[in-house]
Motif scaffolding. Structure first.
Motif, PDB file in Angstrom:
ATOM      1  N   PRO A 161       0.809  -1.225   0.000  1.00 18.22           N
ATOM      2  CA  PRO A 161       0.000   0.000   0.000  1.00 18.22           C
ATOM      3  C   PRO A 161       0.846   1.280   0.000  1.00 18.22           C
ATOM      4  O   PRO A 161       0.512   2.229  -0.705  1.00 18.22           O
ATOM      5  CB  PRO A 161      -0.817  -0.104   1.286  1.00 18.22           C
ATOM      6  CG  PRO A 161      -0.800  -1.549   1.653  1.00 18.22           C
ATOM      7  CD  PRO A 161       0.486  -2.087   1.131  1.00 18.22           C
ATOM      8  N   LYS A 162       1.940   1.292   0.748  1.00 21.05           N
ATOM      9  CA  LYS A 162       2.794   2.480   0.837  1.00 21.05           C
ATOM     10  C   LYS A 162       3.337   2.877  -0.535  1.00 21.05           C
ATOM     11  O   LYS A 162       3.486   4.061  -0.837  1.00 21.05           O
ATOM     12  CB  LYS A 162       3.948   2.202   1.803  1.00 21.05           C
ATOM     13  CG  LYS A 162       4.931   3.334   1.949  1.00 21.05           C
ATOM     14  CD  LYS A 162       6.032   2.967   2.924  1.00 21.05           C
ATOM     15  CE  LYS A 162       7.090   4.041   2.978  1.00 21.05           C
ATOM     16  NZ  LYS A 162       8.207   3.678   3.854  1.00 21.05           N
ATOM     17  N   HIS A 163       3.604   1.898  -1.380  1.00 25.72           N
ATOM     18  CA  HIS A 163       4.161   2.141  -2.711  1.00 25.72           C
ATOM     19  C   HIS A 163       3.090   2.110  -3.799  1.00 25.72           C
ATOM     20  O   HIS A 163       3.410   2.251  -4.977  1.00 25.72           O
ATOM     21  CB  HIS A 163       5.245   1.106  -3.025  1.00 25.72           C
ATOM     22  CG  HIS A 163       6.401   1.163  -2.071  1.00 25.72           C
ATOM     23  ND1 HIS A 163       7.455   2.027  -2.231  1.00 25.72           N
ATOM     24  CD2 HIS A 163       6.640   0.493  -0.917  1.00 25.72           C
ATOM     25  CE1 HIS A 163       8.301   1.878  -1.234  1.00 25.72           C
ATOM     26  NE2 HIS A 163       7.831   0.950  -0.424  1.00 25.72           N
ATOM     27  N   ARG A 164       1.852   1.910  -3.378  1.00 25.82           N
ATOM     28  CA  ARG A 164       0.705   1.817  -4.311  1.00 25.82           C
ATOM     29  C   ARG A 164       1.021   0.828  -5.438  1.00 25.82           C
ATOM     30  O   ARG A 164       0.791   1.078  -6.621  1.00 25.82           O
ATOM     31  CB  ARG A 164       0.379   3.206  -4.862  1.00 25.82           C
ATOM     32  CG  ARG A 164      -0.986   3.346  -5.475  1.00 25.82           C
ATOM     33  CD  ARG A 164      -2.038   3.672  -4.445  1.00 25.82           C
ATOM     34  NE  ARG A 164      -3.324   3.868  -5.141  1.00 25.82           N
ATOM     35  CZ  ARG A 164      -4.458   3.404  -4.702  1.00 25.82           C
ATOM     36  NH1 ARG A 164      -4.509   2.752  -3.572  1.00 25.82           N
ATOM     37  NH2 ARG A 164      -5.564   3.610  -5.370  1.00 25.82           N
ATOM     38  N   THR A 165       1.584  -0.313  -5.024  1.00 24.90           N
ATOM     39  CA  THR A 165       2.044  -1.339  -5.963  1.00 24.90           C
ATOM     40  C   THR A 165       1.458  -2.689  -5.578  1.00 24.90           C
ATOM     41  O   THR A 165       1.367  -3.013  -4.395  1.00 24.90           O
ATOM     42  CB  THR A 165       3.585  -1.429  -5.938  1.00 24.90           C
ATOM     43  OG1 THR A 165       4.121  -0.153  -6.310  1.00 24.90           O
ATOM     44  CG2 THR A 165       4.118  -2.488  -6.873  1.00 24.90           C
TER      45      THR A 165
ATOM     46  N   GLY B 120      -5.248   3.333 -10.071  1.00 25.42           N
ATOM     47  CA  GLY B 120      -4.040   4.022  -9.619  1.00 25.42           C
ATOM     48  C   GLY B 120      -2.961   3.130  -9.038  1.00 25.42           C
ATOM     49  O   GLY B 120      -2.029   3.624  -8.402  1.00 25.42           O
ATOM     50  N   TRP B 121      -3.049   1.830  -9.247  1.00 22.85           N
ATOM     51  CA  TRP B 121      -2.038   0.910  -8.748  1.00 22.85           C
ATOM     52  C   TRP B 121      -0.992   0.625  -9.820  1.00 22.85           C
ATOM     53  O   TRP B 121      -1.306   0.540 -10.994  1.00 22.85           O
ATOM     54  CB  TRP B 121      -2.682  -0.416  -8.325  1.00 22.85           C
ATOM     55  CG  TRP B 121      -3.518  -0.298  -7.095  1.00 22.85           C
ATOM     56  CD1 TRP B 121      -4.854  -0.021  -7.041  1.00 22.85           C
ATOM     57  CD2 TRP B 121      -3.085  -0.428  -5.746  1.00 22.85           C
ATOM     58  NE1 TRP B 121      -5.266   0.015  -5.739  1.00 22.85           N
ATOM     59  CE2 TRP B 121      -4.200  -0.227  -4.913  1.00 22.85           C
ATOM     60  CE3 TRP B 121      -1.851  -0.696  -5.151  1.00 22.85           C
ATOM     61  CZ2 TRP B 121      -4.129  -0.289  -3.529  1.00 22.85           C
ATOM     62  CZ3 TRP B 121      -1.779  -0.763  -3.769  1.00 22.85           C
ATOM     63  CH2 TRP B 121      -2.913  -0.561  -2.972  1.00 22.85           C
TER      64      TRP B 121
END
Length: 143
Positions: free
Chosen positions: A51-55, A105-106
C-alpha cells in the motif's frame, strides 16, 4: 500406487502461498518492504500488495499464465482443444485485471515463477523496482 485422476491433480495445484510467492515475500521483507497478502477487495486479488508504494505484485506460474518465450510455458501435446482456450482465458483475465488495477491508480508488477530461481537476480530487480540501493552499496563487506 494408483494413477491420480486429472481432477485430483488439478485440485492439488496450490493457488496461494506457493514456493515462488513465498520466495518473493521473503526477499521483499528482507529489503524492508512491508506488504499485505491476497487483498480480495482489489481486482484479481493480487498475491502481494504494498500500500505504501501503491504497488501490487502478481507471482505468475510460467505454465499457467503463458510467460512469453519461457521454456516452462510449454503446451501439452494432447487435448489442445482443452488447454489452448484455458490458457487464452488466463492471459485475457490477467490483462483485464491489470488494466482495472491501473485505472484505480495501482502499479502492477508481475514476477514470473522462473525469475524466482535466481535469488540474486530477483533481489536486483526488486531493488530497481522500488528505488532501493544495490546490495553492494547497501551493505559493504569487510574481509
Amino acid at each position: 500406487m494408483a494413477m491420480m485422476a486429472r481432477s485430483d491433480i488439478m485440485r492439488a495445484v496450490k493457488r496461494t502461498h506457493t514456493g515462488p510467492e513465498v520466495a518473493v515475500r521473503r526477499l521483499l521483507h528482507a529489503l524492508g518492504l512491508r506488504f499485505r497478502l491476497h487483498r480480495k477487495v482489489l481486482p484479481g486479488s493480487p498475491d502481494i500488495v504494498l500500500p505504501k508504494h501503491r504497488t501490487v505484485i502478481f507471482v505468475h506460474g510460467c505454465f499457467w499464465h503463458r510467460h512469453p518465450g519461457c521454456r516452462y510455458a510449454s503446451t501439452p501435446k494432447t487435448r489442445q482443444d482443452y488447454w489452448l482456450p484455458k490458457f487464452a482465458a488466463n492471459v485475457e483475465r490477467d490483462a483485464r485485471k491489470t488494466s482495472q488495477l491501473e485505472e484505480l491508480g495501482w502499479r502492477v508488477l508481475v514476477v514470473w515463477e522462473c525469475e524466482t530461481r535466481s535469488e540474486e537476480a530477483l533481489e536486483a530487480r526488486l531493488r530497481r523496482e522500488f528505488g532501493l540501493p544495490n546490495s553492494a552499496a547497501a551493505s559493504p563487506r569487510t574481509p
